[in-house]
Design an enzyme around this catalytic site. Structure first.
Site, PDB file in Angstrom:
ATOM      1  N   GLU A 294      -6.886   9.797  -8.197  1.00 26.64           N
ATOM      2  CA  GLU A 294      -6.307   9.723  -6.850  1.00 26.64           C
ATOM      3  C   GLU A 294      -5.077   8.811  -6.828  1.00 26.64           C
ATOM      4  O   GLU A 294      -4.124   9.061  -6.085  1.00 26.64           O
ATOM      5  CB  GLU A 294      -7.368   9.241  -5.871  1.00 26.64           C
ATOM      6  CG  GLU A 294      -8.504  10.260  -5.720  1.00 26.64           C
ATOM      7  CD  GLU A 294      -9.550   9.849  -4.711  1.00 26.64           C
ATOM      8  OE1 GLU A 294      -9.549  10.424  -3.620  1.00 26.64           O
ATOM      9  OE2 GLU A 294     -10.353   8.968  -5.024  1.00 26.64           O
TER      10      GLU A 294
ATOM     11  N   GLU B  96     -16.586  12.569  -8.408  1.00 29.43           N
ATOM     12  CA  GLU B  96     -17.406  11.983  -7.339  1.00 29.43           C
ATOM     13  C   GLU B  96     -18.578  12.879  -6.946  1.00 29.43           C
ATOM     14  O   GLU B  96     -19.659  12.386  -6.595  1.00 29.43           O
ATOM     15  CB  GLU B  96     -16.527  11.705  -6.108  1.00 29.43           C
ATOM     16  CG  GLU B  96     -15.656  10.474  -6.220  1.00 29.43           C
ATOM     17  CD  GLU B  96     -14.335  10.731  -6.928  1.00 29.43           C
ATOM     18  OE1 GLU B  96     -13.478   9.843  -6.918  1.00 29.43           O
ATOM     19  OE2 GLU B  96     -14.163  11.848  -7.492  1.00 29.43           O
TER      20      GLU B  96
END
Length: 902
Positions: A769, A789
């Site tokens: 990210e 995730e």
């Protein structure tokens, strides 16, 4: 720019313009009003803001009614960018036509021809015109013409809806931007002074021991000080800017506006400093001085004051203070500076919650560094403060110049007694008049009263005290000192008059060391906050007022004054002289390239080397508690409260050296216009904990604030770019979320300037990210990108899924998001997510070369191109070219715009 004059026919036709420019337009509308009334409306400058959407203001007083031959300047929005156009009214025919010729930036010529033709019960209004010259003759021409045409079409629509039932009012007078005169000769030195050079022409002070609350509020005290600063009331009334140093004892929504009202001034701008910060007076002086150099301000009033003594008496007696209030929603034009919570959790838990505690801690760290015994150091700081008291004794405005034997000099926080600390219960105020040399000259202020502001600077140390690498140092003070001396070309030895902010002895000693000043030389002209008085945020205002008097008596001397906010946290500095400056004034932000080594901080849960300590006392003089900081073997600072008795029984310091700080979690390097930001936790695979997120946010903030920085490269130390969030820290409840830029210190608000991610190894979870938050990605061919995730029952919360969905085909984005499996750099390059793929170990080198090539282009053009790419997805098809015109138009006034470049 040039103005082309054309002959006007004696009777211009009702519909056809006398001459067409290139890129012409013809627009018309029907208005349900007689031509005479519409003509009166169009030829009154007071109505321009009502119908002409291009109108953005008046740089000088507007002309009133338009008549043939009148010339005037107007600010208009050309492609969304305010620019100045100079108009000549080339012709006016009553009830029939108005013809304007104008020139804009870079030789642009504009013609507007409004003609009126009666039609039934109304009037046809036709608007002809055109634009040519400068950049409009090049590739931007169609865009400029289209933007102007649409703006004028909307203007005619507004005109058709205007109210013509009553004659328009005359244009109210507005503040004119001063016309820059020729150089002004400084008679004493023979030097030529730029007319927009900032000069202090008045400085007054009030120290009122009365505690009568009538007209005793801080603003009223400041108004009295301003009246003492000059006998020329007209100078006060002519102020176009008023600044207010925020008061602590009585808070105003817009104190500057109250000052203006009491002095019958009509400022265009009011400025107020943040609620807490002794750096405020110098930040305000330097900020307004910079506005003067830009021609935005001619005459400014700066007030500051406190009435804490009166407020304390009122509180003890139960009286309410009927001091000025302001309506809800009142606010200054600008607020200078910002505040945040002053301490972190370990500091609060240990009891480090007041300035007295923190500055006492600094004092003991200084004693350790100097190698002095408690008795020797006590004698040192007592002698320092005695010299300050001697100066206060000669200061007619000092609050406590002669403390008598009845003063209770009890211990308050070791090593400080009461007379070694700031005295805040005072009624004091200052008023400073700062204006351009041109305004001073025109007002007839004698040159022997002019004090020039040569340079100013500001910077901030690591915000939380216990996270600083060294409690006995201030990199920010060092940086602002180097900044102003470098700009002025002076050495510290050239400064005859010095006033260092003097709340506590430690503040003076640290500042003197960072500036290269011997501690036994005169360091104040005011007397310090103990004896001269500590008026909340405004002590430096008194220092400036005293220095003005010193410099008038020593016209060839130079003065340096410093100011401090919070706990040696926020710093400002100014250099003054009665001699004109050799270089133009600058307000320098010394923070962006300030190296800030930091320490981790935690609660004491293991052994460490004692670094600093203090003991707090009860009002009866008995010890209350001890507070210590220790440095653990890995360089972490431990903070705890402790039993005070062992700290007082003997000198607790040992000869053992302090362990150095650990490696900072983020490293910053400056390579001309390219800034390199390096995640630096290789042992944790560059995982981001809270300290790393804060350091990354600060690095990005500094990069954006640095005027020399054009492009940044974000990379990692070691074999991995980043493994994302530090899960061990998160399990302890320490989440890497910052107030300004969100998760990981970057992902919620990436920089507006270009950011390139250079990825070696893995960029997983939050690491992916971080890379996606960059504008460009350069990756080694063996690098892997992924958002795993989902495997932990989570969702990539820092924008990963969203940015992948916007950048990749839907199926690929879903594969990454739903499987959690990483993908190699080569595949993502082929899909357009990654810009360049390199051999292993070469990602940083390639990214740096790419950054250098981008930085070689004009900064504004790069920023605007990036903005279009970033924002276009939020535009509808109908909006797109309007936004494009608005953004691209900003290059029209840029000095870097050059059509001749290939």
């Amino acid at each position: 720019m040039r103005l082309r004059r054309r002959a006007v026919p004696e009777t211009p036709p009702a519909v056809e313009p006398p001459r067409r420019l290139g890129r012409p337009w013809t627009l018309s509308t029907s208005v349900a009003a007689p031509a005479e009334r519409i003509h009166a409306f169009l030829t009154n400058s007071a109505t321009m803001a009502d119908w002409l959407v291009l109108h953005a203001g008046w740089p000088v007083d507007p002309p009133g009614s338009l008549s043939t031959g009148v010339r005037f300047a107007q600010r208009v929005k050309l492609m969304g960018t305010p620019v100045e156009v100079r108009w000549t009214v080339a012709g006016v025919t009553p009830a029939r036509a108005v013809w304007l010729d104008g020139t804009g930036p870079m030789g642009i010529e504009v013609g507007l021809y409004l003609s009126l033709t009666p039609s039934g019960s109304g009037t046809v209004v036709r608007l002809d015109g055109g634009v040519e010259g400068g950049p409009t003759d090049g590739p931007l021409g169609p865009m400029v013409a289209r933007s102007l045409t649409e703006a004028l079409r909307t203007s005619l629509e507004r005109l058709a809806r205007a109210d013509f039932s009553t004659p328009p009012a005359e244009t109210p007078p507005t503040r004119a931007r001063p016309r820059r005169l020729d150089k002004i000769k400084h008679e004493r030195t023979g030097m030529e002074v730029d007319p927009w050079t900032p000069v202090i022409v008045g400085a007054g002070q009030v120290s009122d021991h009365s505690t009568d609350s009538r007209d005793g509020d801080p603003v009223s005290l400041a108004v009295r000080a301003l009246k003492r600063a000059t006998e020329d009331i007209a100078l006060l009334e002519a102020a176009d800017t008023v600044g207010w140093v925020a008061s602590v004892s009585w808070q105003y929504a817009d104190g500057a506006a109250l000052i203006a009202r009491l002095l019958n001034a009509r400022p265009a701008t009011t400025v107020q400093t943040g609620l807490f910060g002794g750096d405020g007076p110098l930040r305000l002086i330097n900020d307004i001085a910079a506005a003067i150099t830009r021609g935005e301000t001619s005459i400014a009033l700066i007030g500051g004051g406190e009435a804490a003594a009166t407020a304390a008496v009122a509180e003890r007696s139960g009286r309410s203070l009927d001091w000025p209030g302001q309506p809800t929603g009142t606010a200054p034009s600008r607020t200078l500076g910002a505040d945040r919570e002053p301490g972190n959790a370990p500091e609060t838990a240990a009891g480090l919650v007041a300035p007295l505690h923190l500055y006492a801690l600094f004092e003991s760290a200084l004693r350790r560094r100097l190698g002095l015994s408690p008795e020797e150091h006590q004698a040192r700081i007592t002698a320092l403060w005695a010299r300050f008291r001697e100066v206060a004794a000669t200061n007619p405005h000092a609050w406590l110049p002669h403390p008598g034997p009845d003063v209770d000099d009890r211990p308050v926080c070791a090593p400080y007694t009461k007379l070694l600390t700031a005295n805040l219960q005072v009624n004091q105020a200052t008023g400073v008049i700062l204006c351009s040399a041109q305004a001073a000259h025109e007002a007839g202020v004698p040159q022997d009263r002019w004090i020039f502001v040569h340079a100013g600077a500001h910077a901030t140390d690591e915000w939380f005290v216990t996270e600083r690498a060294d409690l006995a140092a201030s990199p920010a003070i060092n940086a602002i000192g180097r900044a102003v001396l470098g700009h002025t070309g002076l050495a510290i030895g050239d400064i005859e008059h010095v006033d260092l902010y003097a709340c506590f002895p430690s503040a003076v000693q640290i500042a003197a060391a960072e500036l290269g000043l011997p501690v036994d030389r005169p360091l104040t002209v005011t007397g310090g906050l103990t004896f001269a008085g500590g008026p909340g945020n405004n002590y430096a205002g008194h220092a400036v007022a005293n220095l003005v008097q010193r410099l008038r008596a020593d016209p060839d001397g130079y003065a340096l004054v410093t100011a401090v906010g919070w706990y040696l946290t926020k710093h400002a500095i100014s250099v003054l002289s009665a001699r004109p400056p050799a270089r133009g004034f600058r307000d320098l932000d010394a923070g962006p390239r300030l190296a800030r080594p930091v320490r981790k901080v935690g609660f004491a849960d293991g052994p460490g080397v004692l670094e600093a300590y203090t003991v707090t006392y009860r009002r009866d003089g008995t010890p209350d508690k001890g507070i210590v900081t220790e440095i653990s073997e890995d360089g972490t600072r431990l903070v705890r409260a402790t039993d005070p008795e062992p700290l007082l029984a003997t000198d607790p310091f040992s000869a053992q050296p302090l362990p150095p700080p650990g490696e900072p979690p983020v490293l910053v390097e400056w390579h001309g216009p390219v800034t390199v930001i390096r995640l630096n936790r290789p042992d944790a695979r560059n995982a981001v904990d809270l300290a790393t997120a804060r350091a990354l946010e600060r690095a990005i903030d500094d990069f954006e604030a640095d005027p020399e920085a054009r492009v940044a490269v974000l990379t990692g130390t070691g074999a991995v770019f980043s493994a994302g969030m530090d899960l061990k820290a998160a399990a302890r409840g320490e989440y890497p979320i910052t107030e300004g830029r969100g998760l990981l210190g970057l992902t919620a608000r990436p920089p507006k300037k270009p950011l390139i991610a250079a990825v070696e190894g893995a960029a997983l979870a939050g690491g992916c990210e971080l890379a996606l938050a960059a504008d460009l990605i350069v990756a080694a061919e063996d690098a892997l990108f992924g958002i795993p995730e989902v495997k932990r029952g989570l969702v990539a919360a820092a924008g990963g899924v969203l940015r992948l969905a916007r950048s990749l085909p839907r199926a690929t984005a879903l594969e990454l998001a739903l499987t959690g499996e990483p993908m190699p750099a080569r595949r993502l390059h082929d899909l357009g997510l990654i810009n360049r793929v390199t051999a292993p170990g070469k990602a940083y080198e390639t990214a740096f070369d790419l950054a250098t090539s981008i930085a070689a282009h004009p900064a504004l053009a790069v920023l605007l191109a990036k903005r279009i790419v970033d924002e276009h997805l939020d535009w509808t098809t109908g909006e797109a070219f309007g936004h494009l015109s608005e953004i691209a138009g900003q290059v029209l006034g840029s000095a870097n715009f050059d059509l001749r470049k290939g």
